[in-house]
Design a protein around this motif. Structure first.
Motif, PDB file in Angstrom:
ATOM      1  N   MET A   1      24.025  29.583  43.001  1.00 45.71           N
ATOM      2  CA  MET A   1      25.033  30.237  42.390  1.00 45.71           C
ATOM      3  C   MET A   1      26.231  30.335  43.310  1.00 45.71           C
ATOM      4  SD  MET A   1      23.724  32.827  39.462  1.00 45.71           S
ATOM      5  CE  MET A   1      24.616  34.331  40.428  1.00 45.71           C
ATOM      6  N   ASP A   2      26.993  29.365  43.608  1.00 47.18           N
ATOM      7  CA  ASP A   2      28.076  29.594  44.790  1.00 47.18           C
ATOM      8  C   ASP A   2      29.317  28.744  44.061  1.00 47.18           C
ATOM      9  OD1 ASP A   2      27.063  27.013  45.113  1.00 47.18           O
ATOM     10  OD2 ASP A   2      27.337  26.923  47.181  1.00 47.18           O
ATOM     11  N   ARG A   3      29.400  28.340  43.029  1.00 50.22           N
ATOM     12  CA  ARG A   3      30.518  27.622  42.702  1.00 50.22           C
ATOM     13  C   ARG A   3      30.715  28.139  40.986  1.00 50.22           C
ATOM     14  NH1 ARG A   3      28.044  22.693  41.272  1.00 50.22           N
ATOM     15  NH2 ARG A   3      26.148  23.613  41.321  1.00 50.22           N
ATOM     16  N   PRO A   4      32.002  28.878  40.888  1.00 46.59           N
ATOM     17  CA  PRO A   4      32.614  29.580  39.843  1.00 46.59           C
ATOM     18  C   PRO A   4      32.909  28.451  38.621  1.00 46.59           C
ATOM     19  CG  PRO A   4      34.419  29.528  41.414  1.00 46.59           C
ATOM     20  CD  PRO A   4      32.962  28.811  42.393  1.00 46.59           C
ATOM     21  N   VAL A   5      32.780  28.860  37.428  1.00 44.18           N
ATOM     22  CA  VAL A   5      33.168  28.086  36.512  1.00 44.18           C
ATOM     23  C   VAL A   5      33.804  28.935  35.284  1.00 44.18           C
ATOM     24  CG1 VAL A   5      30.924  27.795  35.327  1.00 44.18           C
ATOM     25  CG2 VAL A   5      32.700  26.077  34.828  1.00 44.18           C
ATOM     26  N   LEU A   6      34.506  28.414  34.406  1.00 40.95           N
ATOM     27  CA  LEU A   6      35.016  29.401  33.212  1.00 40.95           C
ATOM     28  C   LEU A   6      33.773  29.554  32.342  1.00 40.95           C
ATOM     29  CD1 LEU A   6      38.388  28.134  32.105  1.00 40.95           C
ATOM     30  CD2 LEU A   6      37.954  29.748  33.715  1.00 40.95           C
ATOM     31  N   GLY A   7      33.486  31.075  31.917  1.00 41.87           N
ATOM     32  CA  GLY A   7      32.746  31.293  31.011  1.00 41.87           C
ATOM     33  C   GLY A   7      32.566  30.768  29.696  1.00 41.87           C
ATOM     34  N   ARG A   8      31.317  30.669  29.077  1.00 39.88           N
ATOM     35  CA  ARG A   8      31.239  29.802  28.086  1.00 39.88           C
ATOM     36  C   ARG A   8      32.122  30.583  26.804  1.00 39.88           C
ATOM     37  NH1 ARG A   8      26.989  27.222  28.734  1.00 39.88           N
ATOM     38  NH2 ARG A   8      25.072  27.796  29.793  1.00 39.88           N
ATOM     39  N   GLY A   9      32.832  29.471  26.083  1.00 43.37           N
ATOM     40  CA  GLY A   9      33.987  29.935  25.170  1.00 43.37           C
ATOM     41  C   GLY A   9      35.251  30.569  25.555  1.00 43.37           C
ATOM     42  N   VAL A  10      35.244  30.333  26.997  1.00 43.60           N
ATOM     43  CA  VAL A  10      36.655  30.665  27.912  1.00 43.60           C
ATOM     44  C   VAL A  10      37.608  29.572  27.898  1.00 43.60           C
ATOM     45  CG1 VAL A  10      37.338  31.835  29.829  1.00 43.60           C
ATOM     46  CG2 VAL A  10      35.379  32.573  29.031  1.00 43.60           C
ATOM     47  N   GLU A  41      42.421  27.879  37.785  1.00 42.07           N
ATOM     48  CA  GLU A  41      42.648  26.485  37.551  1.00 42.07           C
ATOM     49  C   GLU A  41      41.819  25.565  38.342  1.00 42.07           C
ATOM     50  OE1 GLU A  41      47.319  26.085  36.435  1.00 42.07           O
ATOM     51  OE2 GLU A  41      46.885  26.568  38.711  1.00 42.07           O
ATOM     52  N   LEU A  42      41.210  26.576  39.512  1.00 41.33           N
ATOM     53  CA  LEU A  42      40.149  25.692  40.315  1.00 41.33           C
ATOM     54  C   LEU A  42      38.836  26.099  39.925  1.00 41.33           C
ATOM     55  CD1 LEU A  42      42.369  26.473  43.639  1.00 41.33           C
ATOM     56  CD2 LEU A  42      42.065  23.977  42.344  1.00 41.33           C
ATOM     57  N   CYS A  43      38.449  26.857  39.120  1.00 39.82           N
ATOM     58  CA  CYS A  43      37.116  27.246  38.625  1.00 39.82           C
ATOM     59  C   CYS A  43      36.456  26.144  37.802  1.00 39.82           C
ATOM     60  CB  CYS A  43      37.147  28.403  38.228  1.00 39.82           C
ATOM     61  SG  CYS A  43      37.373  30.034  39.106  1.00 39.82           S
ATOM     62  N   GLU A  67      39.906  37.814  49.704  1.00 39.17           N
ATOM     63  CA  GLU A  67      41.095  38.208  48.366  1.00 39.17           C
ATOM     64  C   GLU A  67      40.734  37.147  46.862  1.00 39.17           C
ATOM     65  OE1 GLU A  67      44.664  37.021  50.204  1.00 39.17           O
ATOM     66  OE2 GLU A  67      45.385  38.898  50.715  1.00 39.17           O
ATOM     67  N   VAL A  68      40.449  35.993  47.558  1.00 37.77           N
ATOM     68  CA  VAL A  68      39.800  35.027  46.232  1.00 37.77           C
ATOM     69  C   VAL A  68      38.333  35.451  45.708  1.00 37.77           C
ATOM     70  CG1 VAL A  68      38.710  32.785  45.971  1.00 37.77           C
ATOM     71  CG2 VAL A  68      40.689  32.929  47.321  1.00 37.77           C
ATOM     72  N   ASP A  69      37.417  36.256  46.715  1.00 35.33           N
ATOM     73  CA  ASP A  69      36.215  36.675  46.067  1.00 35.33           C
ATOM     74  C   ASP A  69      36.776  38.019  45.351  1.00 35.33           C
ATOM     75  OD1 ASP A  69      34.543  35.301  47.496  1.00 35.33           O
ATOM     76  OD2 ASP A  69      34.422  36.119  49.301  1.00 35.33           O
ATOM     77  N   SER A  70      37.651  38.809  45.703  1.00 38.48           N
ATOM     78  CA  SER A  70      37.949  40.051  44.894  1.00 38.48           C
ATOM     79  C   SER A  70      38.543  39.623  43.555  1.00 38.48           C
ATOM     80  CB  SER A  70      39.274  40.849  45.716  1.00 38.48           C
ATOM     81  OG  SER A  70      39.528  41.615  44.794  1.00 38.48           O
ATOM     82  N   VAL A  71      39.163  38.458  43.449  1.00 39.56           N
ATOM     83  CA  VAL A  71      39.816  38.205  42.242  1.00 39.56           C
ATOM     84  C   VAL A  71      38.651  37.586  41.330  1.00 39.56           C
ATOM     85  CG1 VAL A  71      41.145  36.316  41.056  1.00 39.56           C
ATOM     86  CG2 VAL A  71      42.141  37.324  43.036  1.00 39.56           C
ATOM     87  N   LEU A  72      37.818  36.851  41.897  1.00 39.58           N
ATOM     88  CA  LEU A  72      36.665  36.251  41.296  1.00 39.58           C
ATOM     89  C   LEU A  72      35.616  37.451  40.698  1.00 39.58           C
ATOM     90  CD1 LEU A  72      35.886  33.105  43.332  1.00 39.58           C
ATOM     91  CD2 LEU A  72      36.579  33.124  40.835  1.00 39.58           C
ATOM     92  N   ASP A  73      35.452  38.552  41.678  1.00 35.75           N
ATOM     93  CA  ASP A  73      34.534  39.348  41.264  1.00 35.75           C
ATOM     94  C   ASP A  73      35.107  40.117  39.989  1.00 35.75           C
ATOM     95  OD1 ASP A  73      33.024  39.264  43.246  1.00 35.75           O
ATOM     96  OD2 ASP A  73      33.807  40.996  44.356  1.00 35.75           O
ATOM     97  N   ARG A  74      36.391  40.460  39.971  1.00 35.38           N
ATOM     98  CA  ARG A  74      36.971  40.959  38.693  1.00 35.38           C
ATOM     99  C   ARG A  74      37.043  40.304  37.449  1.00 35.38           C
ATOM    100  NH1 ARG A  74      41.100  42.164  42.511  1.00 35.38           N
ATOM    101  NH2 ARG A  74      42.474  40.785  41.763  1.00 35.38           N
ATOM    102  N   LEU A  75      37.061  38.902  37.591  1.00 34.91           N
ATOM    103  CA  LEU A  75      37.008  37.833  36.544  1.00 34.91           C
ATOM    104  C   LEU A  75      35.523  37.608  36.130  1.00 34.91           C
ATOM    105  CD1 LEU A  75      39.519  35.083  37.898  1.00 34.91           C
ATOM    106  CD2 LEU A  75      39.916  36.707  35.835  1.00 34.91           C
ATOM    107  N   THR A  76      34.450  37.726  37.010  1.00 34.46           N
ATOM    108  CA  THR A  76      33.204  37.802  36.702  1.00 34.46           C
ATOM    109  C   THR A  76      32.765  38.988  35.819  1.00 34.46           C
ATOM    110  OG1 THR A  76      32.599  36.414  38.701  1.00 34.46           O
ATOM    111  CG2 THR A  76      30.876  37.671  37.597  1.00 34.46           C
ATOM    112  N   GLU A  77      32.966  40.250  36.362  1.00 39.60           N
ATOM    113  CA  GLU A  77      33.036  41.489  35.796  1.00 39.60           C
ATOM    114  C   GLU A  77      33.501  41.324  34.210  1.00 39.60           C
ATOM    115  OE1 GLU A  77      34.508  44.631  37.724  1.00 39.60           O
ATOM    116  OE2 GLU A  77      33.210  44.151  39.656  1.00 39.60           O
ATOM    117  N   GLY A  79      33.611  38.754  32.388  1.00 37.99           N
ATOM    118  CA  GLY A  79      32.975  37.758  31.526  1.00 37.99           C
ATOM    119  C   GLY A  79      33.884  36.555  31.621  1.00 37.99           C
ATOM    120  N   VAL A  80      35.059  36.372  32.156  1.00 42.56           N
ATOM    121  CA  VAL A  80      35.686  35.245  32.256  1.00 42.56           C
ATOM    122  C   VAL A  80      35.305  34.047  33.184  1.00 42.56           C
ATOM    123  CG1 VAL A  80      38.081  34.344  32.713  1.00 42.56           C
ATOM    124  CG2 VAL A  80      37.665  36.473  31.633  1.00 42.56           C
ATOM    125  N   VAL A  81      34.675  34.310  34.116  1.00 42.35           N
ATOM    126  CA  VAL A  81      33.981  33.442  35.183  1.00 42.35           C
ATOM    127  C   VAL A  81      32.816  33.851  35.314  1.00 42.35           C
ATOM    128  CG1 VAL A  81      33.982  32.872  37.586  1.00 42.35           C
ATOM    129  CG2 VAL A  81      36.078  33.155  36.487  1.00 42.35           C
TER     130      VAL A  81
END
Length: 84
Positions: A1-10, A41-43, A67-77, A79-81
């Motif tokens: 699990m090291d590649r982010p992608v938009l969540g289902r339905g996002v 845009e890069l997920c 900083e990228v990790d921080s943004v991705l953490d918030r988006l993961t929480e 459910g966007v990523v």
């Protein structure tokens, strides 16, 4: 699990009415800031966090992986990523 992608339905779209990007997801609508849009845009499920950091560093000065990790953490929480 090291590649982010938009969540289902996002979906990330540009809303002409609001003149900004919005994220449509099952829980509602999110209006991300410019930084989050650049990351989203890069997920694509193929690009890793270090690769996202490099790509953003080519466009903006001073991008750090933390900083990228921080943004991705918030988006993961929210459910966007999700991660694959």
């Amino acid at each position: 699990m090291d590649r982010p992608v938009l969540g289902r339905g996002v979906r990330l779209i540009y809303d002409r009415t609001r003149q900004t990007h919005v994220v449509l997801h099952p829980e509602g609508v999110l209006v991300p800031n410019r930084t989050a849009v650049s990351v989203l845009e890069l997920c694509d499920g193929a690009t890793t966090v270090p690769q996202i950091t490099v790509a953003l560093g080519d466009r903006y000065a001073g991008v750090r992986e933390e900083e990228v990790d921080s943004v991705l953490d918030r988006l993961t929480e929210s459910g966007v990523v999700r991660w694959i």
